[in-house]
Design an enzyme around this catalytic site. Structure first.
Site, PDB file in Angstrom:
ATOM      1  N   ASN A 161      37.110  19.975  76.818  1.00 57.37           N
ATOM      2  CA  ASN A 161      35.840  20.478  77.377  1.00 57.37           C
ATOM      3  C   ASN A 161      36.255  20.332  78.848  1.00 57.37           C
ATOM      4  O   ASN A 161      36.671  19.315  79.448  1.00 57.37           O
ATOM      5  CB  ASN A 161      34.754  20.012  76.904  1.00 57.37           C
TER       6      ASN A 161
ATOM      7  N   SER B 277      35.186  17.571  85.599  1.00 60.06           N
ATOM      8  CA  SER B 277      35.969  16.717  84.689  1.00 60.06           C
ATOM      9  C   SER B 277      36.400  17.520  83.512  1.00 60.06           C
ATOM     10  O   SER B 277      35.470  18.204  82.939  1.00 60.06           O
ATOM     11  CB  SER B 277      35.081  15.314  84.178  1.00 60.06           C
TER      12      SER B 277
ATOM     13  N   THR C 148      34.759  14.295  71.880  1.00 57.92           N
ATOM     14  CA  THR C 148      34.476  13.633  70.591  1.00 57.92           C
ATOM     15  C   THR C 148      32.900  13.950  69.969  1.00 57.92           C
ATOM     16  O   THR C 148      32.110  14.946  70.697  1.00 57.92           O
ATOM     17  CB  THR C 148      34.351  12.057  70.978  1.00 57.92           C
TER      18      THR C 148
ATOM     19  N   HIS D 202      33.412  19.818  82.319  1.00 62.63           N
ATOM     20  CA  HIS D 202      31.922  19.577  82.509  1.00 62.63           C
ATOM     21  C   HIS D 202      31.837  19.346  83.976  1.00 62.63           C
ATOM     22  O   HIS D 202      32.519  18.822  84.814  1.00 62.63           O
ATOM     23  CB  HIS D 202      31.710  18.136  81.978  1.00 62.63           C
TER      24      HIS D 202
ATOM     25  N   GLY E  12      31.717  32.945  81.249  1.00 61.53           N
ATOM     26  CA  GLY E  12      33.485  32.963  80.965  1.00 61.53           C
ATOM     27  C   GLY E  12      34.333  32.890  82.320  1.00 61.53           C
ATOM     28  O   GLY E  12      35.409  33.428  82.017  1.00 61.53           O
TER      29      GLY E  12
ATOM     30  N   ASP F 280      29.726  15.224  75.952  1.00 64.62           N
ATOM     31  CA  ASP F 280      30.256  14.811  77.295  1.00 64.62           C
ATOM     32  C   ASP F 280      30.912  13.410  77.538  1.00 64.62           C
ATOM     33  O   ASP F 280      31.029  12.840  78.342  1.00 64.62           O
ATOM     34  CB  ASP F 280      29.252  15.158  78.191  1.00 64.62           C
TER      35      ASP F 280
HETATM   36  C1  GRF Z   1      30.831  25.685  83.980  1.00 64.00           C
HETATM   37  O1  GRF Z   1      30.104  25.021  84.943  1.00 64.00           O
HETATM   38  C2  GRF Z   1      31.133  24.474  83.021  1.00 64.00           C
HETATM   39  O2  GRF Z   1      31.690  23.277  83.569  1.00 64.00           O
HETATM   40  C3  GRF Z   1      29.890  24.308  82.122  1.00 64.00           C
HETATM   41  O3  GRF Z   1      29.476  25.322  81.965  1.00 64.00           O
HETATM   42  C4  GRF Z   1      29.692  26.333  83.040  1.00 64.00           C
HETATM   43  C5  GRF Z   1      30.306  27.428  82.507  1.00 64.00           C
HETATM   44  O4  GRF Z   1      30.772  28.676  83.280  1.00 64.00           O
HETATM   45  N1  GRF Z   1      30.444  23.572  80.882  1.00 64.00           N
HETATM   46  P1  GRF Z   1      31.612  29.979  82.815  1.00 64.00           P
HETATM   47  O5  GRF Z   1      31.040  30.525  81.595  1.00 64.00           O
HETATM   48  O6  GRF Z   1      33.093  29.380  82.694  1.00 64.00           O
HETATM   49  O7  GRF Z   1      31.595  30.783  83.997  1.00 64.00           O
END
Ligand code: GRF
Length: 230
Positions: free
Chosen positions: A109, A138, A143, A111, A14, A147
């Site tokens: 989201n 990004s 949707t 990514h 998190g 991703d």
């Molecule tokens: C991040 O790299 C995010 O981009 C990906 O999962 C990871 C989550 O890390 N979707 P965190 O739990 O926010 O530390």
């Protein structure tokens, strides 16, 4: 303008959730984080959110017979929390098309790649393996395609000689923590919206949706960068 009510969905540590909570600590930020939901009861981020006084709940697959009922429970909880916007932040579950349709334009989201490159997992190793000199992250509207939704904002991070996936991941993560609050601000203020499957930006300068490698300057090895220049 009333602050938008945002719920963050997580599965693990998190850190992006924490970055959003931190941003929302500023009374001028157009968002308040009203809840955190995890699909894993043991997710570290749940305790961190609860410690900050944010409602933190888990809705797990084990408690539901199938994906549709899990997502129905999630939808009901988001409505109970009166979420305006939902942020996926390391939520490791694919959402059902019914759910993404219900929340279309209000579900985003982060990514860890420059989409549309490297959808899915192991993005850092794949970016290094590709030979690319630039990687990044990004934020996009969600949707039904994993991703694959329209891109709101991106940040570029150089791939340096000698990088392994852990080093690169750490540099990208630091930039994620800047990009996600920026992108959420655009959505919360209506400057980024989803229309006909595209992300429409209005009242945003080019820089407003893009972070350059300069964002991570304290992590850059200038000599290595110089050696990369022809
Ligand atoms: C991040 O790299 C995010 O981009 C990906 O999962 C990871 C989550 O890390 N979707 P965190 O739990 O926010 O530390």
């Amino acid at each position: 303008m009333a602050r938008k009510r945002v719920v963050v969905l997580i599965s693990g540590r998190g850190s992006n959730m924490a970055a959003l909570i931190d941003a929302a600590g500023d009374p001028n930020y157009p968002v308040e984080i009203v809840g955190v939901i995890s699909d894993r009861a043991e997710a570290k981020g749940l305790n961190a959110a609860a410690a900050l006084g944010i409602e933190a709940v888990s809705i797990t697959r084990a408690d539901h017979p199938d994906k549709a009922s899990l997502d129905a429970a999630l939808d009901a909880e988001l409505k109970r929390m009166r979420a305006d916007i939902v942020c996926l932040a390391g939520y490791m579950r694919l959402l059902t098309p019914g759910f993404t349709e219900t929340w279309a334009g209000r579900l985003i989201n982060i990514h860890p790649s420059l989409l549309p490159l490297f959808k899915g997992l192991d993005t850092h190793a794949r970016a290094i393996e590709s030979g690319m000199r630039v990687h990044g992250c990004s934020v996009h509207f969600v949707t039904a395609e994993m991703d694959g939704g329209p891109i709101i904002a991106q940040a570029a991070v150089p791939i340096l000689p000698g990088d392994d996936s852990d080093r690169l991941a750490a540099r990208v993560l630091a930039v994620e923590h800047q990009l996600y609050p920026l992108a959420l601000r655009l959505v919360a203020t209506g400057k980024a919206r989803m229309e006909n499957g595209r992300a429409i930006l209005s009242g945003v300068s080019a820089e407003g949706a893009l972070l350059s490698p300069g964002a991570a300057t304290d992590e850059l090895d200038i000599e290595s960068l110089a050696r990369m220049t022809p």
